[in-house]
Each structure stands twice: as C-alpha cells, then as structure tokens.
Design a protein around this motif. Structure first.
Motif, PDB file in Angstrom:
ATOM      1  N   LEU A 102      57.599  14.806  23.917  1.00 53.38           N
ATOM      2  CA  LEU A 102      58.198  16.089  23.561  1.00 53.38           C
ATOM      3  C   LEU A 102      57.112  17.002  23.015  1.00 53.38           C
ATOM      4  CD1 LEU A 102      61.509  14.914  21.838  1.00 53.38           C
ATOM      5  CD2 LEU A 102      61.121  15.520  24.233  1.00 53.38           C
ATOM      6  N   GLY A 103      57.460  18.237  22.741  1.00 52.61           N
ATOM      7  CA  GLY A 103      56.500  19.144  22.127  1.00 52.61           C
ATOM      8  C   GLY A 103      55.530  19.751  23.128  1.00 52.61           C
ATOM      9  N   SER A 104      54.278  19.854  22.748  1.00 48.58           N
ATOM     10  CA  SER A 104      53.260  20.571  23.524  1.00 48.58           C
ATOM     11  C   SER A 104      52.438  19.636  24.383  1.00 48.58           C
ATOM     12  CB  SER A 104      52.321  21.324  22.575  1.00 48.58           C
ATOM     13  OG  SER A 104      53.022  22.236  21.762  1.00 48.58           O
ATOM     14  N   TRP A 105      52.035  20.176  25.550  1.00 53.06           N
ATOM     15  CA  TRP A 105      51.193  19.437  26.488  1.00 53.06           C
ATOM     16  C   TRP A 105      49.908  20.207  26.741  1.00 53.06           C
ATOM     17  CZ3 TRP A 105      52.369  14.660  28.403  1.00 53.06           C
ATOM     18  CH2 TRP A 105      53.693  14.216  28.286  1.00 53.06           C
ATOM     19  N   GLY A 106      48.818  19.465  26.891  1.00 55.44           N
ATOM     20  CA  GLY A 106      47.591  20.059  27.374  1.00 55.44           C
ATOM     21  C   GLY A 106      47.680  20.239  28.874  1.00 55.44           C
ATOM     22  N   GLN A 107      46.652  20.847  29.464  1.00 56.98           N
ATOM     23  CA  GLN A 107      46.698  21.196  30.879  1.00 56.98           C
ATOM     24  C   GLN A 107      46.347  20.042  31.797  1.00 56.98           C
ATOM     25  OE1 GLN A 107      44.139  21.551  29.010  1.00 56.98           O
ATOM     26  NE2 GLN A 107      42.244  21.562  30.169  1.00 56.98           N
ATOM     27  N   GLY A 108      45.889  18.942  31.263  1.00 57.87           N
ATOM     28  CA  GLY A 108      45.538  17.801  32.099  1.00 57.87           C
ATOM     29  C   GLY A 108      44.074  17.812  32.480  1.00 57.87           C
ATOM     30  N   THR A 109      43.495  16.638  32.524  1.00 56.25           N
ATOM     31  CA  THR A 109      42.109  16.490  32.954  1.00 56.25           C
ATOM     32  C   THR A 109      42.028  15.273  33.876  1.00 56.25           C
ATOM     33  OG1 THR A 109      39.812  16.325  32.172  1.00 56.25           O
ATOM     34  CG2 THR A 109      41.470  15.143  30.885  1.00 56.25           C
ATOM     35  N   LEU A 110      41.364  15.450  35.000  1.00 58.83           N
ATOM     36  CA  LEU A 110      41.334  14.415  36.030  1.00 58.83           C
ATOM     37  C   LEU A 110      40.255  13.384  35.754  1.00 58.83           C
ATOM     38  CD1 LEU A 110      42.244  13.298  38.801  1.00 58.83           C
ATOM     39  CD2 LEU A 110      40.598  14.887  39.845  1.00 58.83           C
ATOM     40  N   VAL A 111      40.652  12.138  35.793  1.00 62.33           N
ATOM     41  CA  VAL A 111      39.722  11.017  35.694  1.00 62.33           C
ATOM     42  C   VAL A 111      39.762  10.257  37.013  1.00 62.33           C
ATOM     43  CG1 VAL A 111      39.240   8.826  34.544  1.00 62.33           C
ATOM     44  CG2 VAL A 111      39.970  10.806  33.199  1.00 62.33           C
TER      45      VAL A 111
END
Length: 115
Positions: A102-111
């Motif tokens: 829940l709450g806030s998410w970052g934009q994602g980073t690809l590994v």
C-alpha cells in the motif's frame, strides 16, 4: 511521500548490486518499507521488507543473499543483492506505506542477471 529508485543494471550471475530508494520525506515512522519485484509476465512479489516494529522479512528465494538496510537520517532504504541469479531478473520497486503493497511506489529499476 515520493520515491526515487535507482541502482539497477546488468550483472553476471554471482555478482552483486545495491538498489537505492530515496524518499522525499521522512520514512522513519512509516509502518512498512519494502522492495518488490516483478519478473516478466508474473505478478509483483515482496522481496524484502521492514515493518514499523522493525521486524524484517525476506522472500524464501532471497534469504541469505539479500538484505534491506535503511538510513532514516537520509530517508533512504536499500536492497543489497549478493550472489545474484538469472531468476532474480526483474523490475524492482520500492514501496512505503501503512502495510506492504500500500502507499507510495517508486518508478521501478530494472535488474538483469546474465548466466
């Protein structure tokens, strides 16, 4: 709270990466801080998290290889990933909120982990 994730990239199997998640505000009193990942074609899953009480949980697949340090003074949380495997390949997201997911998410980073 807005989140900015970084640190992803291409690494060979057995290597290490450290992901960072910078929050725009204080995360010291956030109930849950976590890292999720979403491999191609699958659902997003919790990889590692810290509850408001300070307890830490890890997905079985990463236990002993990943850790989730945090720096409350910098409003940052990290995901230290060691002994990476090709199956760790995914987009990784940080998340803070009242409970995991829940709450806030970052934009994602690809590994991407190559064999």
């Amino acid at each position: 709270v807005q989140l900015q994730a970084s640190g992803g990239g291409l690494v060979q199997a057995g290597g290490s990466l450290r992901l960072s998640c910078a929050a725009s505000g204080s995360i010291s009193r956030i109930n849950a801080v976590g890292w999720f990942r979403q491999p191609p074609g699958t659902l997003r899953e919790l990889v590692a998290g810290i509850s408001g009480g300070g307890s830490i949980r890890y997905a079985d697949s990463v236990k002993g290889r990943f850790t989730i340090p945090r720096d409350n003074a910098k409003n940052e949380v990290y995901l230290q990933m060691n002994s990476l495997r090709p199956e760790d390949t995914a987009v990784y997201y940080c998340n803070v909120g009242p409970s995991y997911g829940l709450g806030s998410w970052g934009q994602g980073t690809l590994v991407t982990v190559s064999s």
